[in-house]
Design a protein around this motif. Structure first.
Motif, PDB file in Angstrom:
ATOM      1  N   ALA A   4       0.805  -1.212   0.000  1.00  0.00           N
ATOM      2  CA  ALA A   4       0.000   0.000   0.000  1.00  0.00           C
ATOM      3  C   ALA A   4       0.837   1.261   0.000  1.00  0.00           C
ATOM      4  CB  ALA A   4      -0.934   0.014   1.222  1.00  0.00           C
ATOM      5  N   ILE A   5       2.076   1.178   0.482  1.00  0.00           N
ATOM      6  CA  ILE A   5       2.895   2.377   0.533  1.00  0.00           C
ATOM      7  C   ILE A   5       3.273   2.856  -0.857  1.00  0.00           C
ATOM      8  CG2 ILE A   5       5.198   1.356   0.611  1.00  0.00           C
ATOM      9  CD1 ILE A   5       5.823   3.367   2.842  1.00  0.00           C
ATOM     10  N   SER A 212       7.856   9.307  -2.012  1.00  0.00           N
ATOM     11  CA  SER A 212       8.680   8.181  -1.580  1.00  0.00           C
ATOM     12  C   SER A 212       9.019   7.306  -2.772  1.00  0.00           C
ATOM     13  CB  SER A 212       7.987   7.365  -0.487  1.00  0.00           C
ATOM     14  OG  SER A 212       7.058   6.453  -1.005  1.00  0.00           O
ATOM     15  N   VAL A 213      10.230   6.722  -2.729  1.00  0.00           N
ATOM     16  CA  VAL A 213      10.699   5.824  -3.787  1.00  0.00           C
ATOM     17  C   VAL A 213      11.440   4.656  -3.152  1.00  0.00           C
ATOM     18  CG1 VAL A 213      10.908   7.679  -5.501  1.00  0.00           C
ATOM     19  CG2 VAL A 213      12.894   7.049  -4.100  1.00  0.00           C
ATOM     20  N   LEU A 242      12.192  15.478   8.245  1.00  0.00           N
ATOM     21  CA  LEU A 242      11.508  14.283   8.716  1.00  0.00           C
ATOM     22  C   LEU A 242      12.449  13.490   9.604  1.00  0.00           C
ATOM     23  CD1 LEU A 242       9.756  12.708   5.576  1.00  0.00           C
ATOM     24  CD2 LEU A 242       8.626  13.817   7.516  1.00  0.00           C
ATOM     25  N   ALA A 243      11.883  12.784  10.572  1.00  0.00           N
ATOM     26  CA  ALA A 243      12.635  11.828  11.387  1.00  0.00           C
ATOM     27  C   ALA A 243      11.701  10.671  11.702  1.00  0.00           C
ATOM     28  CB  ALA A 243      13.149  12.478  12.668  1.00  0.00           C
ATOM     29  N   ILE A 244      12.266   9.483  11.929  1.00  0.00           N
ATOM     30  CA  ILE A 244      11.469   8.312  12.267  1.00  0.00           C
ATOM     31  C   ILE A 244      11.679   7.986  13.738  1.00  0.00           C
ATOM     32  CG2 ILE A 244      10.958   5.913  11.736  1.00  0.00           C
ATOM     33  CD1 ILE A 244      10.389   7.828   9.442  1.00  0.00           C
ATOM     34  N   ALA A 245      10.585   7.877  14.472  1.00  0.00           N
ATOM     35  CA  ALA A 245      10.644   7.584  15.903  1.00  0.00           C
ATOM     36  C   ALA A 245       9.717   6.412  16.198  1.00  0.00           C
ATOM     37  CB  ALA A 245      10.219   8.807  16.719  1.00  0.00           C
ATOM     38  N   ASP A 246      10.309   5.255  16.510  1.00  0.00           N
ATOM     39  CA  ASP A 246       9.522   4.066  16.834  1.00  0.00           C
ATOM     40  C   ASP A 246       8.540   3.745  15.717  1.00  0.00           C
ATOM     41  OD1 ASP A 246       8.844   1.906  18.419  1.00  0.00           O
ATOM     42  OD2 ASP A 246       7.340   3.003  19.580  1.00  0.00           O
ATOM     43  N   GLY A 247       8.992   3.883  14.474  1.00  0.00           N
ATOM     44  CA  GLY A 247       8.177   3.564  13.314  1.00  0.00           C
ATOM     45  C   GLY A 247       7.228   4.647  12.876  1.00  0.00           C
ATOM     46  N   VAL A 248       7.165   5.738  13.616  1.00  0.00           N
ATOM     47  CA  VAL A 248       6.272   6.848  13.289  1.00  0.00           C
ATOM     48  C   VAL A 248       7.090   8.005  12.731  1.00  0.00           C
ATOM     49  CG1 VAL A 248       4.654   8.550  14.235  1.00  0.00           C
ATOM     50  CG2 VAL A 248       4.606   6.192  15.057  1.00  0.00           C
ATOM     51  N   LEU A 269       3.073  12.097  11.876  1.00  0.00           N
ATOM     52  CA  LEU A 269       2.444  11.623  10.641  1.00  0.00           C
ATOM     53  C   LEU A 269       2.218  10.117  10.727  1.00  0.00           C
ATOM     54  CD1 LEU A 269       4.585  13.614   8.048  1.00  0.00           C
ATOM     55  CD2 LEU A 269       2.343  14.240   8.962  1.00  0.00           C
ATOM     56  N   ARG A 270       1.217   9.716  11.472  1.00  0.00           N
ATOM     57  CA  ARG A 270       0.937   8.286  11.615  1.00  0.00           C
ATOM     58  C   ARG A 270       0.425   7.720  10.296  1.00  0.00           C
ATOM     59  NH1 ARG A 270       1.292   5.911  16.417  1.00  0.00           N
ATOM     60  NH2 ARG A 270       1.614   7.247  18.229  1.00  0.00           N
ATOM     61  N   GLY A 271       0.948   6.560   9.932  1.00  0.00           N
ATOM     62  CA  GLY A 271       0.537   5.901   8.711  1.00  0.00           C
ATOM     63  C   GLY A 271       1.493   6.113   7.552  1.00  0.00           C
ATOM     64  N   LEU A 272       2.351   7.109   7.622  1.00  0.00           N
ATOM     65  CA  LEU A 272       3.221   7.407   6.485  1.00  0.00           C
ATOM     66  C   LEU A 272       4.173   6.259   6.176  1.00  0.00           C
ATOM     67  CD1 LEU A 272       4.183   9.511   4.387  1.00  0.00           C
ATOM     68  CD2 LEU A 272       5.847  10.287   6.084  1.00  0.00           C
ATOM     69  N   THR A 273       4.698   5.623   7.199  1.00  0.00           N
ATOM     70  CA  THR A 273       5.697   4.563   6.985  1.00  0.00           C
ATOM     71  C   THR A 273       5.078   3.183   6.773  1.00  0.00           C
ATOM     72  OG1 THR A 273       5.947   4.136   9.361  1.00  0.00           O
ATOM     73  CG2 THR A 273       7.380   5.821   8.384  1.00  0.00           C
ATOM     74  N   THR A 274       3.758   3.061   6.951  1.00  0.00           N
ATOM     75  CA  THR A 274       3.124   1.748   6.854  1.00  0.00           C
ATOM     76  C   THR A 274       2.158   1.640   5.698  1.00  0.00           C
ATOM     77  OG1 THR A 274       1.450   2.460   8.457  1.00  0.00           O
ATOM     78  CG2 THR A 274       3.356   1.267   9.313  1.00  0.00           C
ATOM     79  N   GLY A 275       1.950   2.724   4.947  1.00  0.00           N
ATOM     80  CA  GLY A 275       1.141   2.652   3.749  1.00  0.00           C
ATOM     81  C   GLY A 275      -0.343   2.828   3.952  1.00  0.00           C
ATOM     82  N   VAL A 276      -0.785   3.173   5.157  1.00  0.00           N
ATOM     83  CA  VAL A 276      -2.202   3.473   5.367  1.00  0.00           C
ATOM     84  C   VAL A 276      -2.383   4.986   5.295  1.00  0.00           C
ATOM     85  CG1 VAL A 276      -2.513   1.431   6.784  1.00  0.00           C
ATOM     86  CG2 VAL A 276      -1.950   3.588   7.891  1.00  0.00           C
ATOM     87  N   ALA A 277      -3.629   5.434   5.324  1.00  0.00           N
ATOM     88  CA  ALA A 277      -3.899   6.867   5.201  1.00  0.00           C
ATOM     89  C   ALA A 277      -3.165   7.645   6.280  1.00  0.00           C
ATOM     90  CB  ALA A 277      -5.398   7.123   5.291  1.00  0.00           C
ATOM     91  N   VAL A 278      -2.469   8.693   5.885  1.00  0.00           N
ATOM     92  CA  VAL A 278      -1.680   9.488   6.826  1.00  0.00           C
ATOM     93  C   VAL A 278      -2.607  10.255   7.766  1.00  0.00           C
ATOM     94  CG1 VAL A 278       0.020  11.322   7.077  1.00  0.00           C
ATOM     95  CG2 VAL A 278       0.173   9.739   5.151  1.00  0.00           C
ATOM     96  N   GLN A 279      -2.295  10.188   9.043  1.00  0.00           N
ATOM     97  CA  GLN A 279      -3.068  10.913  10.054  1.00  0.00           C
ATOM     98  C   GLN A 279      -2.154  11.946  10.714  1.00  0.00           C
ATOM     99  OE1 GLN A 279      -5.328   8.278  12.720  1.00  0.00           O
ATOM    100  NE2 GLN A 279      -4.878   6.609  11.302  1.00  0.00           N
ATOM    101  N   PRO A 280      -2.156  13.190  10.231  1.00  0.00           N
ATOM    102  CA  PRO A 280      -1.271  14.211  10.807  1.00  0.00           C
ATOM    103  C   PRO A 280      -1.833  14.765  12.106  1.00  0.00           C
ATOM    104  CG  PRO A 280      -2.543  15.154   9.025  1.00  0.00           C
ATOM    105  CD  PRO A 280      -2.933  13.703   9.090  1.00  0.00           C
ATOM    106  N   LYS A 281      -0.941  14.962  13.065  1.00  0.00           N
ATOM    107  CA  LYS A 281      -1.348  15.520  14.346  1.00  0.00           C
ATOM    108  C   LYS A 281      -0.256  16.470  14.833  1.00  0.00           C
ATOM    109  CE  LYS A 281      -3.273  12.676  17.139  1.00  0.00           C
ATOM    110  NZ  LYS A 281      -3.477  11.550  18.099  1.00  0.00           N
TER     111      LYS A 281
END
Length: 338
Positions: A4-5, A212-213, A242-248, A269-281
């Motif tokens: 999905a990503i 992303s590529v 951007l930075a990755i913290a515990d997969g987020v 940005l939850r979901g960005l690294t896993t291919g689901v809809a991004v949930q920005p907070k």
């Protein structure tokens, strides 16, 4: 790998989350208004020590530093509350004048540095040197092992319908659309075999973009499988890192152009690294009121983000800035939200 990503991720929702009282972000001042100490180092470009723009650290403890002046980079280590250089600054192969390096990332044993892919900001003229992404390896003494570069990202962005009209060479005419709103990469991270490139511009109707590529294909050939995340940020805002913290994914967000006066904030940005809809907070706005000023008295501009620590209650982040002496490294404790 999650397929999905690879698909475009488009959010049509308005950016109401930015102003929602339920998720009102607090202003967070740095742990100390006094920046960490940074060892002096002689870059060839005169202003390089005031132009820190990307910073990422690997599990080995070695970090790569990108500067947006000249054609050099450097390796560093964090030593307590001090940044120390490892080895001498290195030259990016093939750059004739200026890479305009704006972002850095680490994944496994590879260090990455990307040029902005942008036209020159003051003149809107072309800068083909900036349309490069580098992949590096190094030993513990900062000696370059391998250095490869790719120029395929530019064409990949041109192939995305949402970005096609903004991925155009600079024509030295800032008065013509999209003008200063052309593509400008400012942030980068690595996750799940992908490289994520966060754009400061364009901002289209309040939306920011992350491309992303496939990381390996970018340098070794094959299908890049490009995808695009469209993220509501609000008017005149763009990604700075951007930075990755515990997969987020955590994003540093700031003004999308030099004329805007938007605050700098940390957005999850939850979901960005896993291919689901991004949930920005939006987690916090950086309070820079007592932060050091640049040499000419201008406010510093946060440009680089690195994770120092995390626990269930907070992210402890190191923020480096353009315009500040030696990046003016400041530490912020950003509250996590459920």
């Amino acid at each position: 790998m999650i397929a999905a990503i690879y698909r475009p991720i488009v959010l049509a929702a308005a950016a109401a989350w930015l102003s929602s009282a339920a998720f009102a972000a607090q202003r967070v001042a740095p742990e100390s208004p006094i920046p960490w100490q940074v060892d002096k180092h002689p870059f060839a470009a005169k202003r390089a020590n005031e132009a820190f723009s990307g910073f990422a650290c690997g599990t080995s403890g070695i970090c790569v530093l990108a500067v947006d002046e000249g054609r050099q980079g450097a390796f560093m280590r964090i030593n307590g509350e001090r940044l120390v250089y490892v080895g001498e600054p290195f030259e990016f192969d093939g750059v004739e004048k200026e890479l305009d390096a704006e972002s850095a990332a680490v994944d496994g044993g590879y260090f990455y540095v990307a040029g902005s892919h942008a036209a020159k900001r003051q003149t809107c003229c072309d800068n083909s040197d900036s349309r490069r992404v580098y992949r590096l390896t190094t030993d513990e003494n900062g000696h370059i092992g391998t250095m490869a570069h790719s120029e395929r990202l530019w064409d990949a962005m041109r192939g995305l319908p949402e970005l096609a009209s903004y991925a155009v060479p600079g024509d030295c005419r800032c008065d013509k659309a999209p003008g200063r709103n052309r593509i400008d990469i400012e942030g980068m991270a690595a996750a799940n075999g992908r490289l994520l490139f966060a754009l400061r511009a364009p901002n289209v109707e309040g939306n920011g973009y992350i491309v992303s590529v496939d990381a390996r294909a970018l340098f070794e050939g094959g299908d890049l499988r490009p995808s695009l995340a469209t993220v509501p940020l609000g008017a005149n805002k763009g990604f700075r890192d951007l930075a990755i913290a515990d997969g987020v994914a955590l994003a540093l967000v700031g003004p999308s152009d030099a004329e805007s006066s938007a605050d700098y904030s940390i957005v999850e940005l939850r979901g960005l690294t896993t291919g689901v809809a991004v949930q920005p907070k939006e987690l916090a706005t950086l309070d820079l009121q007592n932060a050091p000023l640049g040499k000419k008295g201008a406010p510093i501009k946060p440009e680089a983000l690195a994770l120092l620590e995390l626990n269930p209650r907070r992210y402890r982040l190191l923020v480096l800035s353009d315009g500040g002496e030696d990046g003016a490294p400041l530490v912020f404790n950003i509250p996590r939200r459920p």
